[in-house]
Design a protein around this motif. Structure first.
Motif, PDB file in Angstrom:
ATOM      1  N   TYR A  45      54.562  12.402   9.088  1.00 45.75           N
ATOM      2  CA  TYR A  45      53.760  12.638  10.285  1.00 45.75           C
ATOM      3  C   TYR A  45      52.474  13.419   9.988  1.00 45.75           C
ATOM      4  N   ASP A  46      52.378  13.982   8.786  1.00 45.16           N
ATOM      5  CA  ASP A  46      51.182  14.735   8.424  1.00 45.16           C
ATOM      6  C   ASP A  46      50.143  13.869   7.720  1.00 45.16           C
ATOM      7  N   ALA A  47      50.362  12.555   7.691  1.00 44.64           N
ATOM      8  CA  ALA A  47      49.470  11.660   6.952  1.00 44.64           C
ATOM      9  C   ALA A  47      48.039  11.710   7.474  1.00 44.64           C
ATOM     10  N   TYR A  48      47.875  11.954   8.792  1.00 46.42           N
ATOM     11  CA  TYR A  48      46.546  11.964   9.380  1.00 46.42           C
ATOM     12  C   TYR A  48      45.889  13.340   9.350  1.00 46.42           C
ATOM     13  N   SER A  49      46.625  14.335   8.889  1.00 44.51           N
ATOM     14  CA  SER A  49      46.118  15.704   8.949  1.00 44.51           C
ATOM     15  C   SER A  49      45.197  16.058   7.794  1.00 44.51           C
ATOM     16  N   GLN A  50      45.248  15.262   6.717  1.00 43.93           N
ATOM     17  CA  GLN A  50      44.356  15.449   5.578  1.00 43.93           C
ATOM     18  C   GLN A  50      44.384  16.879   5.042  1.00 43.93           C
TER      19      GLN A  50
ATOM     20  N   TRP B 255      44.686   5.214  20.884  1.00 42.87           N
ATOM     21  CA  TRP B 255      43.318   5.732  20.784  1.00 42.87           C
ATOM     22  C   TRP B 255      42.587   5.573  22.110  1.00 42.87           C
TER      23      TRP B 255
END
Length: 406
Positions: free
Chosen positions: A50-55, A331
């Motif tokens: 779930y942290d893939a988009y947190s960079q 989105w």
């Protein structure tokens, strides 16, 4: 809810989401996390990616959403050295939130009787999968099992004869709804306490929330005395109204029409889409004829909608009085102008000082969106909260050496 103190011993999203809503409404929420492992949701973030988009930033929405506005205390409730701290936190709290199962509550000494022995006036709140009574009171549940599957939504969303079961449209779908439900229950219990002096035990189950969400169908089934017949829907529209249902555009988008009075809107719709001829077609010239020939009208409407891209339909349909909506992805929901105009997306500054955005809880007071603060880092406020209880630096060090706090 300024002045209301909430103590949360809960994990994942269901009950923590309630704590987040209460924090949005002004309550002071202290979240107790295990001194070593923390909220299990923190581990789930890595496991599920779930942290893939947190960079690499600290901001992970799956944690931020149900935990914003709280303070985190790392405390091992199974360690006897932590008990005095827990008891002092309970004495100072108005509300206790938990989703621990009965066995765990008994083992940790946080069941109703244990907590009420320390603070008789506290509002005690239990979130569960299947309720506190009956054969499954000790059974754990997630929203996919208790809310979606058992509560009727999965069956209702899956077309007859489908090869696959329709899944929940978003993670924590039932948990988020359940958390808001719990927050409403807490507000009612606090009102009761303020007006009568009597406190309450508040129970909310994911199964109960799921049944409430599907009550339209469940109530019909109860009246019918058995399962409802499978609906033999036409390909487009409904059996009696071509202006309800989903229609695909030329660029492969979907528009949901919901004009429940076909006779009222048919003429206006036909004029707007350039098919005035349909209003004089004997099959559709009267409301009765239109309803009787709705499947045929639905096929025509489908061909009309399929002839133009979504952008054109936004302009055309935007000028009519009938009800409709675009089928939006995640989105697009976040950018929805009506949602944003009403404060449905709110800013929040993360732990790195970067401004982010989150969905606001849908309840507003005095036409004002909530002022949202970020979720805490693991055990971020242990020292701060424990010092407020009167513990000295030496006391804190002793607790940490004993493994009771972090």
């Amino acid at each position: 809810m300024t002045g209301v103190r909430v103590l949360e011993v809960a994990q994942y999203t269901f009950v923590p989401a309630a704590g987040a809503v209460l924090a949005d409404w002004g309550a002071e929420v202290v979240k107790i996390e295990h001194a070593e492992r923390g909220d299990a949701q923190r581990g789930l973030i890595k496991l599920r990616g779930y942290d893939a988009y947190s960079q690499g930033s600290s901001f992970v929405p799956v944690m931020e959403g149900p935990n914003r506005g709280k303070r985190s205390v790392g405390l091992d409730l199974g360690n006897p050295a932590a008990r005095p701290v827990l008891e002092e936190l309970l004495r100072r709290s108005d509300v206790f939130l938990t989703n621990y199962l009965p066995g765990a509550r008994a083992k940790l000494g946080i069941d109703v009787e244990d907590v009420r022995a320390i603070n008789p006036d506290i509002v005690y709140v239990r979130g569960s999968g299947f309720g506190q009574r009956g054969p499954e009171a000790d059974k754990g549940g997630y929203d996919s099992t208790a809310f979606w599957a058992r509560g009727g939504s999965a069956a209702g969303a899956t077309p007859p004869g489908a090869d696959d079961l329709t899944r929940m449209p978003a993670g924590a779908y039932g948990d988020s709804t359940g958390g808001l439900t719990i927050a409403g229950g807490v507000a009612a219990a606090l009102f009761k306490r303020a007006t009568t002096g009597e406190t309450s035990v508040v129970d909310v189950s994911l199964l109960g929330v799921g049944a409430w969400a599907t009550q339209f169908s469940v109530n019909l089934a109860l009246l019918a005395g058995g399962p409802l017949p499978e609906k033999n829907r036409p390909r487009h529209g409904s059996v009696s109204n071509p202006l309800t249902g989903a229609y695909r555009t030329a660029d492969d988008r979907w528009i949901e029409l919901m004009m429940l009075q076909p006779g009222r809107y048919w003429g206006e719709f036909c004029a707007a889409v350039g098919r005035e001829d349909l209003t004089t077609d004997e099959r559709f010239a009267t409301t009765e004829a239109l309803m009787a020939n709705a499947p045929a009208a639905g096929e025509i409407v489908a061909d009309v909608i399929a002839a133009r891209p979504l952008a054109e339909w936004l302009d055309v349909l935007g000028k009519i009085s009938g009800q409709w909506g675009v089928v939006q992805n995640a989105w697009e929901v976040g950018q929805d102008p009506a949602l944003r105009a009403n404060g449905g997306i709110v800013p929040v500054v993360d732990a790195d000082g970067v401004e982010r955005e989150l969905v606001a809880n849908p309840v507003q007071f005095d036409e004002s969106p909530p002022q949202v603060k970020r979720a805490p880092q693991f055990a971020e406020h242990t020292d701060e909260v424990l010092r407020e209880l009167g513990l000295s630096d030496e006391d804190l060090i002793a607790l940490k050496i004993a493994g009771a706090a972090t």
